[in-house]
Design a protein around this motif. Structure first.
Motif, PDB file in Angstrom:
ATOM      1  N   LEU A  31       0.873  -1.156   0.000  1.00 50.28           N
ATOM      2  CA  LEU A  31       0.000   0.000   0.000  1.00 50.28           C
ATOM      3  C   LEU A  31       0.918   1.217   0.000  1.00 50.28           C
ATOM      4  O   LEU A  31       1.752   1.374   0.866  1.00 50.28           O
ATOM      5  CB  LEU A  31      -0.889  -0.011   1.239  1.00 50.28           C
ATOM      6  CG  LEU A  31      -1.652  -1.322   1.467  1.00 50.28           C
ATOM      7  CD1 LEU A  31      -2.459  -1.253   2.731  1.00 50.28           C
ATOM      8  CD2 LEU A  31      -2.535  -1.638   0.276  1.00 50.28           C
ATOM      9  N   ARG A  32       0.774   2.091  -1.000  1.00 53.42           N
ATOM     10  CA  ARG A  32       1.750   3.156  -1.186  1.00 53.42           C
ATOM     11  C   ARG A  32       1.103   4.526  -1.178  1.00 53.42           C
ATOM     12  O   ARG A  32      -0.076   4.669  -1.392  1.00 53.42           O
ATOM     13  CB  ARG A  32       2.468   2.968  -2.527  1.00 53.42           C
ATOM     14  CG  ARG A  32       3.166   1.636  -2.636  1.00 53.42           C
ATOM     15  CD  ARG A  32       3.855   1.428  -3.968  1.00 53.42           C
ATOM     16  NE  ARG A  32       2.982   1.745  -5.081  1.00 53.42           N
ATOM     17  CZ  ARG A  32       3.375   2.458  -6.142  1.00 53.42           C
ATOM     18  NH1 ARG A  32       4.593   2.899  -6.247  1.00 53.42           N
ATOM     19  NH2 ARG A  32       2.533   2.713  -7.104  1.00 53.42           N
ATOM     20  N   VAL A  42      -6.340   7.735   2.230  1.00 53.86           N
ATOM     21  CA  VAL A  42      -6.396   7.342   0.823  1.00 53.86           C
ATOM     22  C   VAL A  42      -5.000   6.909   0.424  1.00 53.86           C
ATOM     23  O   VAL A  42      -4.013   7.542   0.795  1.00 53.86           O
ATOM     24  CB  VAL A  42      -6.895   8.503  -0.066  1.00 53.86           C
ATOM     25  CG1 VAL A  42      -6.837   8.121  -1.538  1.00 53.86           C
ATOM     26  CG2 VAL A  42      -8.312   8.910   0.333  1.00 53.86           C
ATOM     27  N   PHE A  43      -4.910   5.818  -0.332  1.00 52.57           N
ATOM     28  CA  PHE A  43      -3.612   5.284  -0.735  1.00 52.57           C
ATOM     29  C   PHE A  43      -3.703   4.676  -2.122  1.00 52.57           C
ATOM     30  O   PHE A  43      -4.800   4.411  -2.631  1.00 52.57           O
ATOM     31  CB  PHE A  43      -3.110   4.247   0.279  1.00 52.57           C
ATOM     32  CG  PHE A  43      -4.069   3.100   0.489  1.00 52.57           C
ATOM     33  CD1 PHE A  43      -4.003   1.959  -0.305  1.00 52.57           C
ATOM     34  CD2 PHE A  43      -5.032   3.156   1.477  1.00 52.57           C
ATOM     35  CE1 PHE A  43      -4.874   0.907  -0.119  1.00 52.57           C
ATOM     36  CE2 PHE A  43      -5.911   2.104   1.685  1.00 52.57           C
ATOM     37  CZ  PHE A  43      -5.835   0.978   0.880  1.00 52.57           C
ATOM     38  N   ALA A  44      -2.541   4.463  -2.725  1.00 46.79           N
ATOM     39  CA  ALA A  44      -2.450   3.814  -4.032  1.00 46.79           C
ATOM     40  C   ALA A  44      -2.114   2.341  -3.825  1.00 46.79           C
ATOM     41  O   ALA A  44      -1.299   1.988  -2.970  1.00 46.79           O
ATOM     42  CB  ALA A  44      -1.376   4.484  -4.881  1.00 46.79           C
ATOM     43  N   HIS A  45      -2.766   1.502  -4.611  1.00 41.98           N
ATOM     44  CA  HIS A  45      -2.463   0.067  -4.607  1.00 41.98           C
ATOM     45  C   HIS A  45      -2.910  -0.511  -5.945  1.00 41.98           C
ATOM     46  O   HIS A  45      -4.038  -0.279  -6.384  1.00 41.98           O
ATOM     47  CB  HIS A  45      -3.192  -0.650  -3.468  1.00 41.98           C
ATOM     48  CG  HIS A  45      -3.074  -2.140  -3.558  1.00 41.98           C
ATOM     49  ND1 HIS A  45      -1.875  -2.801  -3.352  1.00 41.98           N
ATOM     50  CD2 HIS A  45      -3.978  -3.092  -3.850  1.00 41.98           C
ATOM     51  CE1 HIS A  45      -2.071  -4.102  -3.507  1.00 41.98           C
ATOM     52  NE2 HIS A  45      -3.344  -4.295  -3.816  1.00 41.98           N
ATOM     53  N   SER A  70      -2.132   7.415  -9.280  1.00 38.60           N
ATOM     54  CA  SER A  70      -1.074   7.442  -8.275  1.00 38.60           C
ATOM     55  C   SER A  70      -1.015   8.815  -7.617  1.00 38.60           C
ATOM     56  O   SER A  70      -1.713   9.737  -8.021  1.00 38.60           O
ATOM     57  CB  SER A  70       0.275   7.117  -8.916  1.00 38.60           C
ATOM     58  OG  SER A  70       0.615   8.097  -9.874  1.00 38.60           O
ATOM     59  N   HIS A  71      -0.144   8.955  -6.634  1.00 42.64           N
ATOM     60  CA  HIS A  71       0.132  10.207  -5.932  1.00 42.64           C
ATOM     61  C   HIS A  71      -1.127  10.910  -5.417  1.00 42.64           C
ATOM     62  O   HIS A  71      -1.341  12.086  -5.692  1.00 42.64           O
ATOM     63  CB  HIS A  71       0.952  11.149  -6.829  1.00 42.64           C
ATOM     64  CG  HIS A  71       2.250  10.572  -7.245  1.00 42.64           C
ATOM     65  ND1 HIS A  71       2.389   9.841  -8.406  1.00 42.64           N
ATOM     66  CD2 HIS A  71       3.459  10.583  -6.659  1.00 42.64           C
ATOM     67  CE1 HIS A  71       3.634   9.439  -8.528  1.00 42.64           C
ATOM     68  NE2 HIS A  71       4.314   9.866  -7.470  1.00 42.64           N
TER      69      HIS A  71
END
Length: 117
Positions: A31-32, A42-45, A70-71
């Motif tokens: 999880l990035r 909120v995260f990017a995956h 992303s971001h």
């Protein structure tokens, strides 16, 4: 003596690794790029954006379009998420309500546009 102690430690570590429950082995990872407001994370995956409340629970997907999101960055009031989206081979900046919906494209520059903050 040292060799015996080392062998015992290795056996304990091996047993612990093999004895982990299947759920722990299959847990989602990577999880990035998290962003946090007073009520959401909120995260990017996997090329999409996901939202979860501070109290935990199941994450809900915010984006589901062909391409990569992303971001993410939450707005100061926590109502919207700005993000970089690569759709149709072009990286641009989009915004989507924190509760989900259709992203609105904010940039139309022919170069790469990424959310910084």
């Amino acid at each position: 003596m040292l060799r015996s102690a080392l062998r015992s430690c290795l056996l304990v570590l091996l047993a612990a690794a093999l004895g982990r429950p299947a759920a722990a082995q299959d847990a989602t990872q990577l999880l990035r790029q998290p962003t946090v407001s007073q009520s959401h994370i909120v995260f990017a995956h996997a090329g999409e954006l996901w939202r979860v409340g501070h109290d935990g629970g199941d994450a809900e997907r915010l984006t589901s379009f062909p391409g990569v999101a992303s971001h993410p960055r939450l707005s100061p009031d926590g109502a919207h998420v700005a993000f970089s989206g690569e759709y149709n081979g072009q990286m641009d900046v989009y915004v989507v309500p924190v509760d989900g919906g259709t992203p609105e494209r904010l940039t139309w520059h022919p170069g790469t546009d990424e959310v910084q903050g």
